[in-house]
Scaffold this active site. Structure first.
Site, mmCIF file in Angstrom:
data_model
loop_
_atom_site.group_PDB
_atom_site.id
_atom_site.type_symbol
_atom_site.label_atom_id
_atom_site.label_comp_id
_atom_site.label_asym_id
_atom_site.label_seq_id
_atom_site.Cartn_x
_atom_site.Cartn_y
_atom_site.Cartn_z
ATOM 1 N N ALA A 20 49.233 95.209 15.384
ATOM 2 C CA ALA A 20 49.182 96.220 14.325
ATOM 3 C C ALA A 20 48.376 97.440 14.773
ATOM 4 O O ALA A 20 48.729 98.592 14.454
ATOM 5 C CB ALA A 20 48.575 95.623 13.058
ATOM 6 N N TYR A 21 47.293 97.202 15.500
ATOM 7 C CA TYR A 21 46.476 98.310 16.021
ATOM 8 C C TYR A 21 47.290 99.142 17.006
ATOM 9 O O TYR A 21 47.286 100.378 16.953
ATOM 10 C CB TYR A 21 45.233 97.732 16.690
ATOM 11 C CG TYR A 21 44.293 98.759 17.275
ATOM 12 C CD1 TYR A 21 43.670 99.707 16.471
ATOM 13 C CD2 TYR A 21 44.010 98.766 18.644
ATOM 14 C CE1 TYR A 21 42.793 100.637 17.005
ATOM 15 C CE2 TYR A 21 43.138 99.683 19.189
ATOM 16 C CZ TYR A 21 42.528 100.622 18.363
ATOM 17 O OH TYR A 21 41.659 101.550 18.908
ATOM 18 N N ILE A 22 48.023 98.466 17.901
ATOM 19 C CA ILE A 22 48.875 99.174 18.859
ATOM 20 C C ILE A 22 49.935 99.989 18.129
ATOM 21 O O ILE A 22 50.248 101.123 18.519
ATOM 22 C CB ILE A 22 49.521 98.172 19.837
ATOM 23 C CG1 ILE A 22 48.469 97.609 20.798
ATOM 24 C CG2 ILE A 22 50.658 98.833 20.621
ATOM 25 C CD1 ILE A 22 48.961 96.438 21.620
ATOM 26 N N SER A 32 49.693 101.444 15.280
ATOM 27 C CA SER A 32 49.086 102.671 14.748
ATOM 28 C C SER A 32 48.782 103.667 15.860
ATOM 29 O O SER A 32 48.973 104.877 15.688
ATOM 30 C CB SER A 32 47.819 102.336 13.956
ATOM 31 O OG SER A 32 46.761 101.915 14.793
ATOM 32 N N LYS A 33 48.337 103.184 16.997
ATOM 33 C CA LYS A 33 47.989 104.092 18.083
ATOM 34 C C LYS A 33 49.226 104.607 18.831
ATOM 35 O O LYS A 33 49.198 105.719 19.382
ATOM 36 C CB LYS A 33 47.018 103.405 19.048
ATOM 37 C CG LYS A 33 45.630 103.197 18.451
ATOM 38 C CD LYS A 33 44.994 104.509 18.017
ATOM 39 C CE LYS A 33 43.547 104.342 17.602
ATOM 40 N NZ LYS A 33 42.903 105.633 17.245
#
Length: 244
Positions: free
Chosen positions: A151-153, A155-156
């Site tokens: 999920a972090y990837i 967003s980035k």
């Protein structure tokens, strides 16, 4: 290029954002650092800058709130005369296997990382003076793709796409737009909860066999924000010791 360069740094009270604020102040930029809620940390950073002979102001602002961010830019222009460098270091990270991901955490992370980047980028696109620079933050995890970072990837990856498009949309403005994607970096947030064995394993991932420092990432940002780095535009710079 304007020689009296003024910088805004979001997420400027701690970690890499703090290192960037200190570096830009040391190279002559008045710095307005935006912070989410830790007033003591923000004031400490301002105090450190002023003690070293620099100029700085702390402004509390939710980067996903367009009115707060507009007010941040207003304050900068009123106090220092304009905006030349915007470094958007504010971000949020939540790690979880995708199958177990709390969707409220997903929404909160994407509000900060995606909406926040759009809001800051909008104001930067409208207000940066000729010769200016916007630097956003991604992560080397976009290439590493380690489990729990999905999920972090996501967003980035959105930040990278937005950054590369905006660089092209600002054709003719003499403004650069780049992203910096750090690898493992020795911030308090990164080090917290990791034992020596974990840190040693992470250090060995890069061919340089160590973990980076916030100051090293700040040097990269400083270059992209400077006249020397003005020919670099529309790029994602992976500052990670060769990890990916």
């Amino acid at each position: 290029m304007n020689t009296n360069r003024v910088a805004i740094v979001t997420g400027g009270s701690r970690g890499i954002g703090r290192a960037v604020a200190l570096h830009l102040a040391a190279t002559g930029h008045p710095v307005v650092l935006a912070y989410a809620g830790n007033t003591a940390a923000a004031e400490a950073t301002v105090g450190d800058i002023e003690a070293a002979g620099g100029r700085a102001t702390a402004v509390r602002a939710d980067v996903a709130d367009e009115h707060a961010v507009a007010a941040l830019f207003d304050t900068t222009e009123e106090q220092y005369g304009g905006v030349d460098v915007v470094v958007h270091a504010a971000g949020r990270m939540h790690l979880s296997p995708i199958a177990d991901l709390d969707l409220d955490e997903l929404d909160a992370m994407h509000r900060t990382n995606i909406r926040g980047t759009v809001v800051v980028a909008q104001q930067a696109a409208r207000r940066l003076r000729p010769g200016g620079a916007l630097v956003t933050f991604s992560t080397s995890q976009v290439e590493l793709r380690h489990p729990t970072y999905g999920a972090y990837i996501a967003s980035k990856s959105a930040v990278e796409g937005l950054t590369l498009v905006l660089a092209r949309e600002l054709r003719g403005r003499d403004v650069t737009v780049n992203a910096v994607a750090p690898g493992p970096t020795a911030t308090d947030l990164f080090l917290d909860g990791k034992d020596d064995a974990t840190l040693d394993r992470l250090a060995k991932l890069a061919p340089l066999e160590r973990i980076g420092t916030p100051e090293e990432v700040a040097e990269v940002v400083g270059f992209l924000a400077s006249a020397a780095g003005h020919w670099v535009n529309g790029q994602v710079v992976r500052a990670n010791g060769g990890i990916a």
